[in-house]
Design an enzyme around this catalytic site. Structure first.
Site, short mmCIF file in Angstrom:
data_model
loop_
_atom_site.label_atom_id
_atom_site.label_comp_id
_atom_site.label_asym_id
_atom_site.label_seq_id
_atom_site.Cartn_x
_atom_site.Cartn_y
_atom_site.Cartn_z
N GLU A 197 -6.57 3.77 19.57
CA GLU A 197 -6.27 2.55 18.82
C GLU A 197 -5.47 1.61 19.71
O GLU A 197 -4.49 2.01 20.33
CB GLU A 197 -5.46 2.92 17.58
N CYS A 204 -4.73 -1.74 10.68
CA CYS A 204 -5.25 -0.39 10.88
C CYS A 204 -6.76 -0.32 10.66
O CYS A 204 -7.45 0.47 11.28
CB CYS A 204 -4.53 0.57 9.95
N GLU A 254 -0.83 7.11 5.75
CA GLU A 254 -1.84 6.08 6.10
C GLU A 254 -1.65 5.77 7.57
O GLU A 254 -0.66 5.12 7.95
CB GLU A 254 -1.64 4.82 5.26
N GLY A 308 2.79 10.04 12.18
CA GLY A 308 2.24 10.75 11.01
C GLY A 308 2.11 12.24 11.26
O GLY A 308 2.35 13.06 10.38
N GLY A 360 1.89 4.14 9.18
CA GLY A 360 2.30 3.90 10.56
C GLY A 360 1.35 4.57 11.52
O GLY A 360 0.17 4.81 11.19
N SER A 361 1.85 4.89 12.69
CA SER A 361 0.96 5.41 13.73
C SER A 361 0.60 6.87 13.48
O SER A 361 1.33 7.62 12.81
CB SER A 361 1.64 5.28 15.09
N THR A 362 -0.51 7.27 14.06
CA THR A 362 -0.96 8.66 13.93
C THR A 362 0.04 9.62 14.57
O THR A 362 0.31 10.69 14.03
CB THR A 362 -2.37 8.80 14.54
P1 NAD Z 1 5.26 3.75 13.90
O1 NAD Z 1 4.65 5.04 13.51
O2 NAD Z 1 5.93 3.66 15.22
O3 NAD Z 1 6.35 3.29 12.83
C1 NAD Z 1 6.06 3.16 11.47
C2 NAD Z 1 7.34 3.39 10.69
O4 NAD Z 1 7.77 4.73 10.88
C3 NAD Z 1 8.50 2.51 11.07
O5 NAD Z 1 9.23 2.19 9.91
C4 NAD Z 1 9.32 3.42 11.99
O6 NAD Z 1 10.69 3.09 12.04
C5 NAD Z 1 9.12 4.75 11.33
N1 NAD Z 1 9.24 5.92 12.21
C6 NAD Z 1 9.04 5.97 13.55
N2 NAD Z 1 9.19 7.25 13.99
C7 NAD Z 1 9.48 8.01 12.89
C8 NAD Z 1 9.70 9.40 12.69
N3 NAD Z 1 9.65 10.28 13.67
N4 NAD Z 1 9.92 9.83 11.42
C9 NAD Z 1 9.93 8.98 10.38
N5 NAD Z 1 9.75 7.65 10.52
C10 NAD Z 1 9.51 7.16 11.77
O7 NAD Z 1 4.09 2.69 13.75
P2 NAD Z 1 4.14 1.16 14.09
O8 NAD Z 1 3.89 1.01 15.54
O9 NAD Z 1 5.31 0.52 13.47
O10 NAD Z 1 2.88 0.66 13.24
C11 NAD Z 1 1.61 0.54 13.78
C12 NAD Z 1 0.75 1.71 13.37
O11 NAD Z 1 0.63 1.77 11.96
C13 NAD Z 1 -0.67 1.58 13.87
O12 NAD Z 1 -1.04 2.77 14.51
C14 NAD Z 1 -1.50 1.36 12.63
O13 NAD Z 1 -2.80 1.83 12.69
C15 NAD Z 1 -0.71 2.02 11.58
N6 NAD Z 1 -0.97 1.41 10.27
C16 NAD Z 1 -1.75 2.10 9.38
C17 NAD Z 1 -2.05 1.55 8.16
C18 NAD Z 1 -2.88 2.30 7.16
O14 NAD Z 1 -2.82 1.99 5.99
N7 NAD Z 1 -3.64 3.27 7.57
C19 NAD Z 1 -1.54 0.30 7.81
C20 NAD Z 1 -0.75 -0.38 8.74
C21 NAD Z 1 -0.46 0.20 9.98
#
Ligand code: NAD
Length: 484
Positions: free
Chosen positions: A381, A282, A248, A231, A226-228
């Site tokens: 990003e 990503c 990731e 993360g 998910g997002s940085t």
């Molecule tokens: P996000 O971080 O908002 O959400 C990702 C997931 O995390 C969702 O299931 C969400 O419900 C959950 N989540 C949100 N806040 C949380 C918290 N505080 N604790 C635990 N879980 C939580 O990201 P997004 O907007 O859904 O996805 C897009 C991002 O993902 C982009 O920044 C992209 O670069 C990244 N991404 C990375 C990869 C990789 O392999 N590096 C692959 C795909 C997407």
């Protein structure tokens, strides 16, 4: 409209304790197409406790790798004929065009099979003979909390669930709130194939559900994509509680076009890298570095490529670029484009909503020139179909620009000279790098350095990260017990 009012916890499907729900919205019609539970802390607790109990009792981890991989292989056999149906769910939820979904989902199935092959062939113990005698045993890491993003939902579920289960872990899987629907058939197939009750748990919901999962003391490892920003929060929590983590995260990858590049060969990789999946990848090439001597030529080629995409209804077989996933995502992309213009960059392709598509979160593929690497569009990003073209004078400068980023996920060089390609690949500090292509290779590790994350998905390493190492100092004669 698909309504799921069940979650998989403590060994069976049941109604959630909370009545809260998450609505799944179509990015092309803006209508509600589904509804799933928004799982609260009580059900997260039940899910983790269920996984914990079955793990501690050993119902899955004590089976041989062959038995586990046979069960998981049967699940893939059941999912393969459903690719078209599940593909429609993916398209409906996040807008991946059906012209591409068959191929994308088939690669997900292939990834699952790859992990099972690795699991069958990777040794789980190794005898070390030195001053003393020891066996190093690979044991499953424990209960894994897996949290996925929305940009490749089916493939994420395979990459997250299959290696963890093949290694013998118990787990709780949480798909993204935008794309929960395709997880249900995946989990159904795993149960029907013989994954025992309690080993696999499915909860749906958003950030609060994810946060409760990560904080739960019964979790041994968090596997997050998910997002940085998220993360960083998860990393802090895992650090405090010593949970293993695999993160990731985002990227701002640079594709470096060298002065000898053959654009007729390079363009599909450059344009695919920048715009595939409406830029919601990503690893996408969101910065394209071109030598000043060929900058205009590269810019013209990218503009032509951007304008050649057919933006529209993802269910229309002619469409090559679907909508962005959500209204929020389009607002983010529009804000990023406006910031780029405010800071002095110039849009030479796209830049706005396409004509004639009144409903849906569509966005034109967009190319910026006149930008610097210091601008916000080069640093943050965007996660949309936006390519920023940056000029450079020397290859050293190009490598320095590529490295001048908080991120370090992917990158590329486009050249006809293999030696120069290898030099540039060695100079760019990222977790993966492609030569003359835009490649995602499941047989090799994928992941990032710097703010792009910690650990590696895919490859042998993607499976072995679900093992914990244990050293057992043995006495002579015990080696055969460990297969040596
Ligand atoms: P996000 O971080 O908002 O959400 C990702 C997931 O995390 C969702 O299931 C969400 O419900 C959950 N989540 C949100 N806040 C949380 C918290 N505080 N604790 C635990 N879980 C939580 O990201 P997004 O907007 O859904 O996805 C897009 C991002 O993902 C982009 O920044 C992209 O670069 C990244 N991404 C990375 C990869 C990789 O392999 N590096 C692959 C795909 C997407």
């Amino acid at each position: 409209m698909i309504t799921e009012d069940r979650i998989l916890v403590e060994g069976g499907w049941r109604a959630p304790a909370s009545r809260e729900t998450v609505q799944v919205i179509s990015p092309s019609t803006e209508g509600v197409i589904g509804q799933v539970p928004d799982v609260g802390p009580a059900d997260v607790d039940a899910a983790v406790k269920g996984a914990r109990r079955s793990f501690d009792e050993g119902v899955w981890r004590r089976r041989s790798v062959e038995e586990r991989t046979d069960v998981l292989g049967r699940a893939l056999d059941m999912l393969e004929p459903q690719i078209e149906e599940i593909g429609k769910l993916v398209t409906g939820q996040m807008g991946l065009p059906t012209s591409m979904s068959g191929q994308v989902l088939a690669s997900g199935i292939a990834t699952g099979r790859y992990f099972l092959d690795v699991a069958r062939n990777e040794p789980v113990s190794e005898v070390r003979r030195g001053q003393t005698l020891a066996v190093v045993v690979r044991e499953p890491v424990g209960v894994v909390a897996s949290i996925a993003p929305w940009n490749g939902p089916f493939n994420s579920s395979i990459t997250k669930i299959f290696p963890a289960l093949a290694a013998g872990c118990g787990m709780v899987y949480k798909p993204a709130p935008e794309t929960p629907l395709d997880s249900f058939p995946v989990v159904e197939a795993l149960l029907a194939a013989g994954v025992p009750a309690g080993v696999l748990n499915l909860v749906t919901g958003g950030g609060d559900t994810g946060r409760a999962l990560v904080a739960h003391p019964g979790v041994d490892k968090v596997s997050f994509t998910g997002s940085t920003a998220t993360g960083r929060e998860i990393g802090g929590e895992c650090g405090r509680s010593f949970k293993r983590m695999q993160l990731e995260l985002g990227g701002k990858s640079a594709a470096i076009v060298l002065d000898d590049a053959d654009l007729s060969i390079s363009l599909p990789g450059l344009a695919g890298g920048a715009f595939f999946n409406t830029g919601q990848v990503c690893a996408s090439y969101s910065r394209i570095l071109a030598p000043r001597s060929r900058f205009d030529e590269v810019a013209e080629a990218m503009v032509a490529a951007a304008e050649s995409f057919v933006v529209g209804d993802p269910f229309d077989p002619a469409t090559t670029l679907g909508p962005l996933v959500s209204q929020r995502q389009r607002e983010r992309v529009e804000h990023a484009i406006a910031t780029g213009i405010d800071e002095g960059a110039k849009v030479v392709a796209g830049g706005g909503r396409p004509d004639g598509l009144e409903k849906g979160w569509y966005m034109q593929p967009t190319v910026f020139v006149g930008a610097s690497n210091a601008m916000t569009i080069s640093r943050e990003e965007i996660f949309g179909p936006v390519a920023v073209l940056l000029p450079y004078d020397t290859v050293e400068e190009a490598v320095a620009i590529a490295n001048d980023s908080d991120y370090g996920l992917h990158g590329a060089v486009f050249t006809t000279d293999e030696e120069r390609a290898a030099q540039v690949a060695a100079g760019v500090r990222t977790g993966s790098f492609s030569v003359n292509s835009y490649t995602y290779n499941v047989e090799a590790p994928f992941g990032g350095v710097k703010a792009s994350g910690v650990g590696r998905d895919t490859g042998r390493e993607g499976l072995t990260s679900f093992y914990e190492l244990k050293t057992i100092n043995i006495t002579p004669g015990m080696e055969p017990l460990y297969g040596a």
